[in-house]
Motif scaffolding. Structure first.
Motif, mmCIF file in Angstrom:
data_model
loop_
_atom_site.group_PDB
_atom_site.id
_atom_site.type_symbol
_atom_site.label_atom_id
_atom_site.label_comp_id
_atom_site.label_asym_id
_atom_site.label_seq_id
_atom_site.Cartn_x
_atom_site.Cartn_y
_atom_site.Cartn_z
ATOM 1 N N THR A 168 45.493 45.388 41.635
ATOM 2 C CA THR A 168 44.153 44.809 41.686
ATOM 3 C C THR A 168 44.162 43.680 42.704
ATOM 4 O O THR A 168 45.218 43.254 43.168
ATOM 5 C CB THR A 168 43.711 44.285 40.306
ATOM 6 N N THR A 169 42.989 43.195 43.064
ATOM 7 C CA THR A 169 42.872 42.157 44.080
ATOM 8 C C THR A 169 42.111 40.952 43.535
ATOM 9 O O THR A 169 41.500 41.017 42.456
ATOM 10 C CB THR A 169 42.110 42.690 45.304
ATOM 11 N N LEU A 170 42.164 39.860 44.290
ATOM 12 C CA LEU A 170 41.386 38.681 43.902
ATOM 13 C C LEU A 170 39.899 38.987 43.874
ATOM 14 O O LEU A 170 39.164 38.475 43.029
ATOM 15 C CB LEU A 170 41.666 37.532 44.872
ATOM 16 N N GLU A 171 39.461 39.828 44.823
ATOM 17 C CA GLU A 171 38.046 40.189 44.854
ATOM 18 C C GLU A 171 37.630 40.902 43.568
ATOM 19 O O GLU A 171 36.562 40.627 42.993
ATOM 20 C CB GLU A 171 37.752 41.099 46.053
ATOM 21 N N GLU A 172 38.479 41.824 43.111
ATOM 22 C CA GLU A 172 38.154 42.563 41.885
ATOM 23 C C GLU A 172 38.177 41.652 40.661
ATOM 24 O O GLU A 172 37.339 41.779 39.755
ATOM 25 C CB GLU A 172 39.139 43.721 41.716
ATOM 26 N N LEU A 173 39.125 40.724 40.642
ATOM 27 C CA LEU A 173 39.170 39.768 39.534
ATOM 28 C C LEU A 173 37.960 38.843 39.570
ATOM 29 O O LEU A 173 37.397 38.492 38.528
ATOM 30 C CB LEU A 173 40.459 38.953 39.609
ATOM 31 N N ALA A 174 37.551 38.456 40.771
ATOM 32 C CA ALA A 174 36.358 37.616 40.910
ATOM 33 C C ALA A 174 35.118 38.335 40.393
ATOM 34 O O ALA A 174 34.279 37.746 39.705
ATOM 35 C CB ALA A 174 36.172 37.216 42.371
ATOM 36 N N ASP A 188 32.853 37.251 37.401
ATOM 37 C CA ASP A 188 31.591 36.831 38.016
ATOM 38 C C ASP A 188 31.678 35.405 38.563
ATOM 39 O O ASP A 188 30.805 34.560 38.331
ATOM 40 C CB ASP A 188 30.430 36.938 37.011
ATOM 41 N N ILE A 189 32.794 35.135 39.267
ATOM 42 C CA ILE A 189 32.981 33.852 39.929
ATOM 43 C C ILE A 189 33.506 34.119 41.335
ATOM 44 O O ILE A 189 33.740 35.273 41.712
ATOM 45 C CB ILE A 189 33.974 32.941 39.168
ATOM 46 N N SER A 190 33.696 33.070 42.115
ATOM 47 C CA SER A 190 34.160 33.245 43.487
ATOM 48 C C SER A 190 35.653 33.578 43.530
ATOM 49 O O SER A 190 36.402 33.301 42.588
ATOM 50 C CB SER A 190 33.906 31.973 44.296
ATOM 51 N N LYS A 191 36.073 34.156 44.639
ATOM 52 C CA LYS A 191 37.484 34.479 44.825
ATOM 53 C C LYS A 191 38.321 33.197 44.826
ATOM 54 O O LYS A 191 39.447 33.171 44.319
ATOM 55 C CB LYS A 191 37.664 35.236 46.144
ATOM 56 N N THR A 192 37.768 32.123 45.393
ATOM 57 C CA THR A 192 38.471 30.843 45.421
ATOM 58 C C THR A 192 38.706 30.312 44.010
ATOM 59 O O THR A 192 39.793 29.803 43.697
ATOM 60 C CB THR A 192 37.671 29.811 46.234
ATOM 61 N N ALA A 193 37.692 30.456 43.149
ATOM 62 C CA ALA A 193 37.825 29.970 41.772
ATOM 63 C C ALA A 193 38.892 30.748 41.017
ATOM 64 O O ALA A 193 39.693 30.162 40.272
ATOM 65 C CB ALA A 193 36.482 30.077 41.058
ATOM 66 N N VAL A 194 38.924 32.071 41.210
ATOM 67 C CA VAL A 194 39.955 32.883 40.562
ATOM 68 C C VAL A 194 41.338 32.455 41.036
ATOM 69 O O VAL A 194 42.268 32.297 40.242
ATOM 70 C CB VAL A 194 39.741 34.387 40.856
ATOM 71 N N SER A 195 41.479 32.269 42.342
ATOM 72 C CA SER A 195 42.762 31.877 42.901
ATOM 73 C C SER A 195 43.227 30.534 42.341
ATOM 74 O O SER A 195 44.408 30.366 42.001
ATOM 75 C CB SER A 195 42.660 31.793 44.432
ATOM 76 N N MET A 196 42.322 29.589 42.218
ATOM 77 C CA MET A 196 42.670 28.265 41.684
ATOM 78 C C MET A 196 43.099 28.366 40.221
ATOM 79 O O MET A 196 44.071 27.733 39.806
ATOM 80 C CB MET A 196 41.490 27.314 41.834
ATOM 81 N N ASN A 197 42.375 29.181 39.435
ATOM 82 C CA ASN A 197 42.727 29.347 38.024
ATOM 83 C C ASN A 197 44.114 29.975 37.880
ATOM 84 O O ASN A 197 44.901 29.581 37.012
ATOM 85 C CB ASN A 197 41.683 30.210 37.311
ATOM 86 N N LEU A 198 44.395 30.968 38.715
ATOM 87 C CA LEU A 198 45.701 31.609 38.666
ATOM 88 C C LEU A 198 46.809 30.647 39.081
ATOM 89 O O LEU A 198 47.873 30.603 38.458
ATOM 90 C CB LEU A 198 45.720 32.846 39.568
ATOM 91 N N ARG A 199 46.573 29.881 40.135
ATOM 92 C CA ARG A 199 47.599 28.947 40.607
ATOM 93 C C ARG A 199 47.915 27.884 39.558
ATOM 94 O O ARG A 199 49.076 27.526 39.350
ATOM 95 C CB ARG A 199 47.145 28.278 41.913
ATOM 96 N N ARG A 200 46.872 27.383 38.890
ATOM 97 C CA ARG A 200 47.095 26.370 37.854
ATOM 98 C C ARG A 200 47.887 26.953 36.684
ATOM 99 O O ARG A 200 48.816 26.321 36.170
ATOM 100 C CB ARG A 200 45.761 25.800 37.371
ATOM 101 N N SER A 201 47.503 28.152 36.249
ATOM 102 C CA SER A 201 48.211 28.760 35.125
ATOM 103 C C SER A 201 49.639 29.118 35.501
ATOM 104 O O SER A 201 50.578 28.896 34.716
ATOM 105 C CB SER A 201 47.459 30.017 34.646
ATOM 106 N N GLU A 202 49.853 29.635 36.712
ATOM 107 C CA GLU A 202 51.200 29.978 37.171
ATOM 108 C C GLU A 202 52.084 28.730 37.227
ATOM 109 O O GLU A 202 53.253 28.767 36.837
ATOM 110 C CB GLU A 202 51.131 30.627 38.556
#
Length: 252
Positions: A208-214, A218-232
């Protein structure tokens, strides 16, 4: 030299550990979570078989502050509740102390040689128990008796030998640090991390991709990436701390 008797004793040093999804019909906590959006997690517990009571310290968490108040009121009024008092409270979370009458399930487990091996959690009318036995006979007898007055499902069963038990006890601090790291995730971070993992984001190649997760959240790709980075970052930090403790323990 290890003699035959010693080998026999070592080979029988096992613990059968059951993860049980339980519904008791005489438990104040289960009855309360049936009616109110509140959950209880045990912090400390002490079964007094002489007085046939269970003393506990629990964390009570309501869906709202109002739900917490309603749940604690119903808990105090339950006929099987002997004592219920608040140790601390903030918003929709409280630490409480309770004394309840021994339930049928607790009496059955104790009478047949069983024992509680971990904290229990009660939510939505169900309770998660971790119960240990020293042999198959005690386990079989207990489960047969529990079926008469309780509704339960054995979700998992492990049989731990002496080496595994020693390793578990020796590294309990490391396990707790890893658990604390996981619990430090916010709800958004946890759900994003779980969804990404289930969808194959961490597979090679990625499924899957960041776009698909976004799109999924229903949020931006940047928001998904930030959430993943914080949790990681939080999970990785906890894992590294746990690994350091394991290495330290093995070095002594």
């Amino acid at each position: 030299m290890v003699n035959i008797k010693t080998l026999y004793v070592i080979s029988h040093l096992v613990m059968i550990d059951l993860d049980i999804d339980m519904r008791q019909y005489d438990c104040p906590f289960i009855d309360t979570t049936d009616d109110v959006d509140i959950a209880f997690s045990a912090v400390q517990w002490q079964l007094d078989t002489d007085d046939e009571t269970l003393e506990t310290r629990l964390i009570a968490k309501g869906e709202t502050a109002g739900a917490l108040e309603t749940g604690l009121r119903e808990l105090r009024e339950h006929p099987n509740m002997t004592e219920c008092y608040i140790l601390s409270k903030r918003d929709a979370v409280a630490q409480i102390g309770t004394t309840i009458e021994e339930t049928n399930a607790m009496r059955t487990i104790d009478r047949n040689g069983g024992y509680i091996t971990g904290p229990f959690r009660i939510e939505d009318g169900r309770e998660r128990w971790h119960v240990g036995f020293d042999d198959d006979g005690d386990e079989d007898r207990t489960l047969a008796e529990l079926e008469r007055h309780n509704d339960f499902t054995v979700e998992d069963r492990d049989q731990l030998g002496p080496t595994a038990l020693f390793d578990l006890l020796e590294n309990s601090d490391s396990a707790m640090r890893l658990l604390e790291g996981c619990r430090s995730l916010t709800e958004t971070e946890r759900t994003t991390f779980e969804a990404a993992s289930r969808a194959g984001y961490y597979e090679t190649p990625r499924e899957t991709t960041l776009e698909e997760l976004a799109d999924h959240f229903d949020i931006s790709k940047t928001a998904v990436s930030m959430n993943l980075r914080r949790s990681e970052r939080k999970v990785l930090k906890a894992a590294l701390t746990a690994l350091e403790n394991i290495d330290d323990g093995g070095a002594h």
